[in-house]
Scaffold this active site. Structure first.
Site, PDB file in Angstrom:
ATOM      1  N   ASN A 189      -0.429  -1.749   0.493  1.00  0.00           N
ATOM      2  CA  ASN A 189       0.502  -2.444  -0.399  1.00  0.00           C
ATOM      3  C   ASN A 189       1.465  -3.245   0.470  1.00  0.00           C
ATOM      4  OD1 ASN A 189       2.325  -3.300  -2.285  1.00  0.00           O
ATOM      5  ND2 ASN A 189       3.236  -1.286  -2.657  1.00  0.00           N
ATOM      6  N   GLY A 201       8.883   4.528   1.847  1.00  0.00           N
ATOM      7  CA  GLY A 201       9.695   3.697   2.740  1.00  0.00           C
ATOM      8  C   GLY A 201      10.838   4.447   3.407  1.00  0.00           C
TER       9      GLY A 201
HETATM   10  C1  PEP Z   1       4.105   2.103  -1.171  1.00  0.00           C
HETATM   11  O1  PEP Z   1       4.720   1.062  -1.240  1.00  0.00           O
HETATM   12  O2  PEP Z   1       3.272   2.364  -2.048  1.00  0.00           O
HETATM   13  C2  PEP Z   1       4.377   3.015  -0.057  1.00  0.00           C
HETATM   14  C3  PEP Z   1       3.789   4.189  -0.070  1.00  0.00           C
HETATM   15  O3  PEP Z   1       5.214   2.574   0.925  1.00  0.00           O
HETATM   16  P1  PEP Z   1       5.466   3.261   2.369  1.00  0.00           P
HETATM   17  O4  PEP Z   1       4.114   3.579   2.963  1.00  0.00           O
HETATM   18  O5  PEP Z   1       6.211   2.224   3.166  1.00  0.00           O
HETATM   19  O6  PEP Z   1       6.260   4.509   2.140  1.00  0.00           O
END
Ligand code: PEP
Length: 251
Positions: A10, A175
């Site tokens: 993503n 995140g």
């Molecule tokens: C996401 O946006 O679906 C996600 C899991 O982000 P991250 O890996 O940065 O935590």
């Protein structure tokens, strides 16, 4: 039943078309065809066709959109539709990502509507569910993810439910650098699997991939993937660098 792991990137609001071309050049050179995994990219809507074009020689890799509008068409300035996504070659749509729910105020009713439009448009929805830290600390994780799942599936029949992708993404892990332990992920994936069993039966529910997402990186990807009932990964930050992403997809 064997579920082929689904490893999805993503990109959120990152990587322009120019960045994406450079990314794919470096990434594809490192990753030959992976028969045992399904890879998916979710670029921004503006970068979408660049990624689809860049993967013409690699049709085994899927491309999806991060969001669609909850109405099929009309006076909705700034939005994108299911049919437009399909028209340019997208195959998957993210629904109910925590940033849609918590930054843009997307409601359960909107996810119901979007899921229905997506399956009618013959695209595959990747429905994201997950609890906030407050909900987790109040012991409400199972209740929250079951409620979000119920809303997402409300207008789908059993055959359509059997074709979806599902992701457990605890909001507190997205995140933040804080990851659910493999045991935590397995526990909630088990709750989701049972919720699917109660709707479509054991055999069909066993075929629905349930991905984990939330601060996955090259250091923790293989451990999470090995956890029971974890059938793939949805990755934000660590998917933005082609080298890091290449090692995650091979984890
Ligand atoms: C996401 O946006 O679906 C996600 C899991 O982000 P991250 O890996 O940065 O935590």
């Amino acid at each position: 039943m064997h579920r082929k792991p689904v490893i999805a990137a993503n990109w959120k609001l990152n990587l322009s078309p120019t960045d994406a071309k450079a990314f794919l050049q470096r990434f594809l050179a490192q990753v030959p065809k992976l028969n045992e995994r399904t890879l998916v990219f979710f670029p921004s809507a503006i970068t979408l066709t660049t990624v689809i074009d860049g993967l013409r020689e690699r049709p085994e890799i899927w491309v999806g959109v991060q969001n669609v509008h909850s109405e099929a068409q009309g006076a909705f300035t700034g939005e994108n539709s299911v049919l437009m996504a399909r028209d340019v070659g997208a195959r998957v749509v993210l629904v109910g990502h925590s940033e849609r729910r918590h930054v843009f105020g997307e409601t359960d009713e909107m996810t119901t509507r979007k899921m229905s439009l997506i399956v009618q448009g013959r695209l595959t929805p990747l429905l994201c569910v997950g609890e906030t830290l407050e909900e987790r600390e109040a012991g409400r994780t199972a209740e929250v993810v079951e409620r979000q799942l119920t809303a997402g599936l409300a207008e789908l029949d059993a055959g359509q439910i059997a074709q979806i992708l599902l992701a457990y993404e605890p909001v507190w892990a997205i995140g933040t650098g804080r990851t659910a332990t493999p045991a935590d992920a397995s526990e909630i994936h088990g709750v989701l699997r049972q919720a699917l069993v109660s709707r479509i039966g054991e055999k069909a529910a066993a075929g629905v991939p349930i991905l984990y997402g939330g601060s996955v990186n090259r250091g923790n990807a293989s451990q999470l993937l090995a956890a029971s009932d974890v059938d793939g990964l949805l990755v934000g930050g660590a998917s933005l660098d082609p080298d890091s992403w290449a090692s995650i997809v091979r984890a």
